[in-house]
Design a protein around this motif. Structure first.
Motif, mmCIF file in Angstrom:
data_model
loop_
_atom_site.group_PDB
_atom_site.id
_atom_site.type_symbol
_atom_site.label_atom_id
_atom_site.label_comp_id
_atom_site.label_asym_id
_atom_site.label_seq_id
_atom_site.Cartn_x
_atom_site.Cartn_y
_atom_site.Cartn_z
ATOM 1 N N LYS A 1 0.816 -1.213 0.000
ATOM 2 C CA LYS A 1 0.000 0.000 0.000
ATOM 3 C C LYS A 1 0.854 1.269 0.000
ATOM 4 O O LYS A 1 0.362 2.349 -0.336
ATOM 5 N N GLU A 2 2.130 1.127 0.363
ATOM 6 C CA GLU A 2 3.011 2.281 0.472
ATOM 7 C C GLU A 2 3.781 2.563 -0.812
ATOM 8 O O GLU A 2 4.563 3.525 -0.873
ATOM 9 N N LEU A 3 3.606 1.746 -1.814
ATOM 10 C CA LEU A 3 4.404 1.877 -3.028
ATOM 11 C C LEU A 3 4.140 3.209 -3.718
ATOM 12 O O LEU A 3 3.010 3.693 -3.767
ATOM 13 N N ARG A 4 5.193 3.783 -4.294
ATOM 14 C CA ARG A 4 5.093 5.021 -5.047
ATOM 15 C C ARG A 4 5.483 4.764 -6.496
ATOM 16 O O ARG A 4 6.516 4.175 -6.767
ATOM 17 N N GLY A 5 4.649 5.225 -7.405
ATOM 18 C CA GLY A 5 4.960 5.097 -8.820
ATOM 19 C C GLY A 5 4.516 3.799 -9.456
ATOM 20 O O GLY A 5 4.436 3.689 -10.676
ATOM 21 N N ILE A 6 4.251 2.796 -8.636
ATOM 22 C CA ILE A 6 3.746 1.528 -9.165
ATOM 23 C C ILE A 6 2.605 1.038 -8.269
ATOM 24 O O ILE A 6 2.452 1.472 -7.129
ATOM 25 N N ARG A 7 1.816 0.151 -8.815
ATOM 26 C CA ARG A 7 0.745 -0.491 -8.052
ATOM 27 C C ARG A 7 0.755 -1.976 -8.397
ATOM 28 O O ARG A 7 1.015 -2.345 -9.551
ATOM 29 N N ILE A 8 0.519 -2.814 -7.396
ATOM 30 C CA ILE A 8 0.518 -4.244 -7.671
ATOM 31 C C ILE A 8 -0.855 -4.847 -7.399
ATOM 32 O O ILE A 8 -1.559 -4.450 -6.477
ATOM 33 N N GLU A 9 -1.208 -5.789 -8.258
ATOM 34 C CA GLU A 9 -2.395 -6.607 -8.056
ATOM 35 C C GLU A 9 -1.890 -7.936 -7.516
ATOM 36 O O GLU A 9 -1.252 -8.711 -8.229
ATOM 37 N N LEU A 10 -2.160 -8.175 -6.245
ATOM 38 C CA LEU A 10 -1.531 -9.279 -5.531
ATOM 39 C C LEU A 10 -2.432 -10.506 -5.456
ATOM 40 O O LEU A 10 -3.605 -10.425 -5.107
ATOM 41 N N THR A 11 -1.856 -11.665 -5.796
ATOM 42 C CA THR A 11 -2.506 -12.960 -5.611
ATOM 43 C C THR A 11 -1.621 -13.794 -4.701
ATOM 44 O O THR A 11 -0.410 -13.906 -4.930
#
Length: 255
Positions: free
Chosen positions: A26-36
């Motif tokens: 949730k803290e990532l900057r500049g990227i986003r992940i869709e987590l499985t």
């Protein structure tokens, strides 16, 4: 600027570690992940078969897989996917071994922040993409060279998975395609053991065998370590050796 979205498969069976990873994500900057999340290697392989992912992040201690076997198994089935491994703080050497085996990066388990995770993800995906482009370019030259040889030749990666071979090798084992298949499955344990020693830097010779265990009527194979610029063994080249014709003995009738 739009965020780069990465689809990540996370192999971890500990709920606390899964929650930690989710919070850091949730803290990532500049990227986003869709987590499985997958709690076992078998569950992860099912996910990889049915879904597209950009990256695999894996613990090395799963209920059905321990240590580097997880990395080898994923690489053998999905060689195009970059892998980041999680190591304990006291066992980072295992992470180094995983990188030598083919993983893109490693992170100390439970001891990283959003900045480090984002950097590792972007680095791993971009480096894997670059390496694959370079490999495809060099691969065509390497394959053309192998095809010119009339003796069987097969190239194995660090996981002892068949990556390249020439028509002479396919004819020898009576197969149309072997790329991505484990060496033992097609060539038997004797050559596998020899190739494993070659990964440790020890050149050797062995024969290949059928599923029944009987040797294929062919000359032995020489297993040669393939090294990179840092002298690390990155694969094995197995080359068939032709037997020298038996010397004929002549009787000198004039003696």
């Amino acid at each position: 600027m739009d965020e780069q979205i990465y689809k990540v498969l996370y192999l971890e069976d500990n709920p606390m570690d899964v929650r930690f990873f989710q919070e850091i994500a949730k803290e990532l900057r500049g990227i986003r992940i869709e987590l499985t999340n997958a709690g076992t290697l078998s569950e992860a392989l099912q996910n990889l078969e049915s879904n597209d992912f950009d990256l695999v992040v894996s613990d090395l201690g799963l209920p059905d897989s321990m240590g580097l076997y997880t990395v080898k198994r994923i690489m053998s089935g999905f060689p195009e996917l970059p892998i980041i491994v999680m190591t304990t703080i006291n066992d980072e050497q295992l992470g180094v071994k995983a990188v030598k085996l083919g993983a893109q990066d490693y992170l100390p388990k439970g001891n990283f922040d959003g900045g480090l995770l984002a950097r590792s993800i972007k680095y791993s995906v971009e480096r894997n993409s670059f390496v694959r482009r370079m490999f495809l370019s060099e691969d065509s030259k390497f394959q053309a060279l192998m095809n010119c040889l009339d003796i069987p030749v097969v190239y194995l990666d660090a996981g002892l998975i068949i990556r390249e071979c020439n028509p002479a090798f396919l004819n020898l084992i009576d197969s149309s395609s072997v790329r991505g298949v484990s060496l033992e499955e097609k060539c038997g344990k004797e050559l596998l053991i020899c190739a494993q020693k070659a990964l440790e830097g020890e050149e050797g010779r062995a024969q290949i065998s059928r599923h029944s265990g009987s040797c294929i009527p062919a000359d032995s194979f020489r297993c040669v370590p393939v090294r990179d610029d840092q002298n690390n063994v990155t694969g094995v080249l197995c080359i068939a050796e032709k037997k020298q014709p038996a010397k004929k003995h002549f009787i000198d009738l004039n003696a």
